[in-house]
Every structure is written in C-alpha cells, then in structure tokens.
Design a protein around this motif. Structure first.
Motif, PDB file in Angstrom:
ATOM      1  N   ASP A   6      -4.854   3.408  -0.194  1.00 37.19           N
ATOM      2  CA  ASP A   6      -6.086   3.790   0.492  1.00 37.19           C
ATOM      3  C   ASP A   6      -7.316   3.431  -0.337  1.00 37.19           C
ATOM      4  OD1 ASP A   6      -6.458   5.789  -1.442  1.00 37.19           O
ATOM      5  OD2 ASP A   6      -5.757   7.411  -0.146  1.00 37.19           O
ATOM      6  N   SER A   7      -8.486   3.757   0.191  1.00 39.12           N
ATOM      7  CA  SER A   7      -9.736   3.331  -0.439  1.00 39.12           C
ATOM      8  C   SER A   7      -9.987   4.015  -1.775  1.00 39.12           C
ATOM      9  CB  SER A   7     -10.919   3.606   0.497  1.00 39.12           C
ATOM     10  OG  SER A   7     -10.991   4.996   0.812  1.00 39.12           O
ATOM     11  N   ALA A   8      -9.244   5.102  -2.056  1.00 42.42           N
ATOM     12  CA  ALA A   8      -9.356   5.780  -3.348  1.00 42.42           C
ATOM     13  C   ALA A   8      -8.336   5.259  -4.352  1.00 42.42           C
ATOM     14  CB  ALA A   8      -9.187   7.285  -3.163  1.00 42.42           C
ATOM     15  N   GLY A   9      -7.532   4.266  -3.960  1.00 38.66           N
ATOM     16  CA  GLY A   9      -6.518   3.705  -4.851  1.00 38.66           C
ATOM     17  C   GLY A   9      -5.225   4.489  -4.878  1.00 38.66           C
ATOM     18  N   VAL A  10      -5.022   5.382  -3.912  1.00 36.91           N
ATOM     19  CA  VAL A  10      -3.801   6.192  -3.850  1.00 36.91           C
ATOM     20  C   VAL A  10      -2.754   5.438  -3.038  1.00 36.91           C
ATOM     21  CG1 VAL A  10      -2.778   8.377  -3.123  1.00 36.91           C
ATOM     22  CG2 VAL A  10      -5.109   8.316  -4.064  1.00 36.91           C
ATOM     23  N   GLU A  11      -1.570   5.257  -3.612  1.00 37.37           N
ATOM     24  CA  GLU A  11      -0.534   4.451  -2.980  1.00 37.37           C
ATOM     25  C   GLU A  11       0.515   5.317  -2.295  1.00 37.37           C
ATOM     26  OE1 GLU A  11       1.007   5.272  -7.119  1.00 37.37           O
ATOM     27  OE2 GLU A  11      -0.931   4.642  -6.278  1.00 37.37           O
ATOM     28  N   THR A  12       1.122   4.727  -1.246  1.00 33.92           N
ATOM     29  CA  THR A  12       2.235   5.358  -0.532  1.00 33.92           C
ATOM     30  C   THR A  12       3.359   4.353  -0.416  1.00 33.92           C
ATOM     31  OG1 THR A  12       0.719   6.734   0.759  1.00 33.92           O
ATOM     32  CG2 THR A  12       2.960   6.467   1.614  1.00 33.92           C
ATOM     33  N   SER A  13       4.549   4.725  -0.876  1.00 37.80           N
ATOM     34  CA  SER A  13       5.706   3.828  -0.818  1.00 37.80           C
ATOM     35  C   SER A  13       6.207   3.704   0.614  1.00 37.80           C
ATOM     36  CB  SER A  13       6.818   4.370  -1.724  1.00 37.80           C
ATOM     37  OG  SER A  13       7.989   3.583  -1.584  1.00 37.80           O
ATOM     38  N   LEU A  14       6.496   2.461   1.033  1.00 39.02           N
ATOM     39  CA  LEU A  14       6.920   2.198   2.404  1.00 39.02           C
ATOM     40  C   LEU A  14       8.305   1.574   2.511  1.00 39.02           C
ATOM     41  CD1 LEU A  14       3.541   0.737   3.724  1.00 39.02           C
ATOM     42  CD2 LEU A  14       4.417   3.045   4.070  1.00 39.02           C
ATOM     43  N   GLY A  15       8.908   1.174   1.405  1.00 35.54           N
ATOM     44  CA  GLY A  15      10.232   0.570   1.468  1.00 35.54           C
ATOM     45  C   GLY A  15      10.432  -0.460   0.384  1.00 35.54           C
ATOM     46  N   THR A  16      11.607  -1.080   0.399  1.00 42.77           N
ATOM     47  CA  THR A  16      12.021  -1.993  -0.668  1.00 42.77           C
ATOM     48  C   THR A  16      11.952  -3.442  -0.218  1.00 42.77           C
ATOM     49  OG1 THR A  16      13.480  -0.328  -1.631  1.00 42.77           O
ATOM     50  CG2 THR A  16      13.930  -2.622  -2.201  1.00 42.77           C
ATOM     51  N   VAL A  17      11.345  -4.288  -1.050  1.00 51.64           N
ATOM     52  CA  VAL A  17      11.318  -5.743  -0.869  1.00 51.64           C
ATOM     53  C   VAL A  17      11.959  -6.344  -2.115  1.00 51.64           C
ATOM     54  CG1 VAL A  17       9.899  -7.796  -0.583  1.00 51.64           C
ATOM     55  CG2 VAL A  17       9.248  -5.657   0.549  1.00 51.64           C
TER      56      VAL A  17
END
Length: 456
Positions: free
Chosen positions: A81-92
């Motif tokens: 997000d715009s604050a640099g907070v990440e959310t994991s969505l899966g494996t590549v």
C-alpha cells in the motif's frame, strides 16, 4: 589566461583510455534550458529513501494494477500500500526477474528464466498450473487478452477475452517470418512486438472471429534481441539490447543505435541484461544493469553515465515503477523498496561516490604547464551530516593510466557561498587529464572547470 575544460558529459571510457577516457560515475549531465551560466551542468544521481523492507531476498519485479503496487520479492507475491505495508498473496517460484501484465482486474506473472510457469492473480487468489496454459517465457496484454510466448518456441498463446484463467489449446499462433524462437514480447500502441533472436515481428488485433491477431504485412524488423529483460518501453518507443550487443531505440519500425563504442565495449562480456526506466524532474532514463556494470542513458542529452552502488559491481536498483504519486524502486540484492530523491545524498544510508573524469587536454605534443585548475561548482553546501564537504582532484599525465595522489579542497561550510575550489600545481605535461571526486554527503552540482595553461 584560464582555459575552459571540455565538460565530461558523455561516458567514453572505451578500449583506449588515451583516446577516450572520459566518464561520469553516479552523476548525469543536465542541459541548459533558458539563460544559465553554462550550457551543461553535472549533478549527482538521486539518493534512495527507504519505502518498504520486505525481506532479505531480491526484488524480482514490480507492477502497478488499478493504482496498487505489486512486487515479487524472493518467491512471494506481495501487494504494497501507499504506506509501504506489504501483504503476502502467494508463491511465485524461481529466483530470476519475472514479467507481469494486467487486464485491470487480473495480474499475470511469468516466473522467470528458470521457472517457465504462468501465474494469474484473480479474485485475490494466485493460480498456477492453469489448464491448457503451456510452459511460457513471457507475458504482455492487449485489448482484453493476455499474450504468452510459449517456452523455447516461435509460438504464442492467448487467454480468453478478459479471462486470464481460460485458455483454448487452439488459440495458438506462430511467429514465423523467421524461424527464431521468441526472446521477448511487448505491446506498444496496441501493436504486439515479438522479439526473436534475429528479428522483430509485429502483430495487431484484426478482430477476426477465429483468432483475433494477425501479422502486420509491412512491419518486419531484421534485428534480434539479446535478452528479454533489456526490453523497456520509454516515451512511446522501445529500447533494447540487440543481438549484436548494440543498444537500440525503435523509431517507428527502424532500430536506431543509441549506445556508443565505449558502452558496447563494456557490455560485450556481459552474461545478462536487466533494464528499467524512470523519470526525475523531466529527465528520462534507460538504466541498463548487467553483471559487469550499470550504465544509464538520459534521453534529452543522449548521454550515457555509469552507476555503481557502494560495495557492489553495479547499481543496487533492479526495477522501477510510478505509483502513489512517486517513483518506487526495487533492490536487486535485498527485498527493500525505495523512493528516489535529489534532496537526499545517500543510498539507504550509504555514500554515493561521484566521479567526473574529463576528456584529455592535448597540446599537439608540445610541453606545456598547467599552473592551476578551478572547478566551478555549487559551494557553501555543508550540512549537519557533512559540515565541511570536500572535492578531490587527481590528474594524469599518461593518458589516464595512472593518477596523482588525491588533492582535497573544501566546498565550503553551509552559507560559505564565495568558496572557490582552486588547485595550484605547476604541472608540466604533454597530455593532461583531470579526475574530480565528490564523496560528500551533500548537494553536488558541477558547472564548469577552468585551467590556467601555458603552451610556451
């Protein structure tokens, strides 16, 4: 009488240092627009401000979909997000750079050179092993379709219309103007450009019922591509490294050489190429990262310059996108993301070493004397981090093969605007070359240089 020194604007440190030893390191030339003190000035590249620190693994790719930033870091896909907070969505899987494209709602990912799977993020779920999608070597998007080159072939497969999870095994076409495998693919102005090892072929959406895409009958380019990761869209054109290890810009359907002999000499031994683009205060850059170094081409001046991060053989930045009203850059070695700033003078706390090596001064082999050199730069720029910033001179009398000891001068504490950077030397020479280093953690802006030379 002082003599103006040719500005070191274009990287030309090629096979012969005596003939072509000029270079810029971690700096670039900005051209004058309007009434200014000199036609050009040289300024340091932007510093890097931390935006997000995701993991210890490299940033393999960045993409923006629906104004949201996505990143593949290590083997994980994240939204950020715009604050640099990440959310994991899966494996590549894999470890090398990925390619990504989107249709506004679905994100397609090709897993890199050692992972030829296709992934699709749809409805918040990351899908792999998609039915009827073969091993692939890239991905792009146009007119509602994902376009996937088939791995180690001259074919490509398309998705269903606005459906990245639907594939018909008959929706395959062959790029057969020349029997070379597809190296990379990009869409420019709704035309699909398939880059092969020896040629570039152009396809377009004809709207045919059975298969919507056709080969353009009058657009076939007899120039191949060395590495898909060198292909970058910039300013309504495409830049890439050709099969002949020359860097090109497409002007219409004509590849125009933008590299010079020095760049071509340097990249001739490179094993891989990874390029990205960004814009900083109107300056547009094509940054070419390789295992043997990094060079950046600035479009308005047509000049190349070298980049090298402290402690590395090349530049730490691997990729860049524009999102959230700013540029976000990914680290090639760790999972850090940055925003570049010309008002910051370090890369995540590390010093940015800046060097200007000027073209050699020739005197028709007459023995001459240089009594002094003055570098005209912005002075009085000291700050709390560097209260007494230094500028360092070295000179060479043997064609740039060896240089003198370092000769430092102050650039002036904050507010000391009348500081002059002058070296008095009494140096006799037949060929003379100057190197200026600016190691300071402060603003660095070099405008011109003047040498007092007696040719008698």
């Amino acid at each position: 009488m002082p003599r103006a020194i040719k500005p070191g604007l274009q990287y030309s440190e090629g096979r012969s240092l005596v003939w072509s030893g000029a270079k810029l390191l971690n700096a670039y030339a900005e051209s004058s627009e309007g009434d200014k003190a000199d036609p050009f000035a040289v300024m340091a590249i932007p510093g890097l401000v931390p935006f997000s620190d995701i993991s210890a693994f490299p940033v393999r790719g960045l993409h923006v979909m629906a104004e949201v930033l996505y990143a593949v870091v290590g083997t994980t896909l994240y939204s950020i997000d715009s604050a640099g907070v990440e959310t994991s969505l899966g494996t590549v899987g894999g470890s090398l750079p990925v390619q990504m494209a989107d249709n506004g709602e679905e994100l397609a990912i090709q897993g890199g050179a050692l992972n030829n799977q296709g992934y699709v993020l749809s409805g918040g779920v990351l899908y792999t092993g998609i039915v009827n999608l073969p091993p692939v070597s890239g991905v792009t998007y146009v007119d509602g379709y994902f376009i996937w080159p088939v791995f180690e072939s001259d074919q490509f497969i398309i998705s269903g219309l606005n459906d990245g999870l639907s594939y018909d095994p008959l929706d395959v076409a062959t790029v057969e103007g020349d029997p070379d495998d597809i190296v990379g693919v990009v869409v420019l102005q709704r035309e699909i450009q398939f880059y092969g090892a020896r040629t570039v072929e152009i396809w377009f959406n004809s709207g045919a019922a059975d298969f919507p895409f056709e080969r353009s009958p009058n657009a076939f380019i007899e120039r191949g591509c060395r590495d898909r990761n060198s292909i970058v869209k910039i300013d309504n054109s495409v830049h890439f490294v050709g099969d002949d290890l020359i860097v090109y810009r497409l002007n219409g359907y004509t590849p125009s050489r933008i590299s010079n002999h020095a760049i071509e000499f340097k990249i001739a031994s490179a094993a891989w190429f990874r390029a990205f683009t960004y814009t900083q205060e109107g300056a547009k850059f094509y940054v070419l990262n390789t295992d043997v170094g990094t060079w950046a081409f600035e479009m308005s001046t047509g000049a190349w310059a070298e980049r090298q991060s402290l402690g590395y053989d090349n530049y730490r930045v691997a990729n860049a996108v524009s999102v959230y009203g700013q540029t976000v850059m990914g680290n090639a070695y760790t999972g850090k993301l940055y925003t570049p700033s010309l008002d910051v003078f370090t890369e995540d706390g590390d010093v940015i070493p800046v060097e200007i090596v000027y073209p050699g001064i020739q005197t028709n082999r007459l023995k001459s004397t240089c009594y002094s050199l003055e570098v005209y730069c912005e002075t009085g720029v000291g700050n709390a981090d560097d209260p007494d910033p230094q500028i360092i001179l070295q000179y060479s009398k043997d064609g740039g093969r060896t240089f003198s000891a370092e000769l430092p001068r102050t650039m002036g504490a904050v507010g000391e605007y009348l500081t002059r950077c002058i070296w008095r030397m009494g140096c006799q020479f037949r060929q003379l070359q100057f190197k200026v280093k600016l190691p300071s953690i402060t603003k660095r802006y070099v405008i011109s240089a003047y040498a007092n030379i007696d040719n008698g």
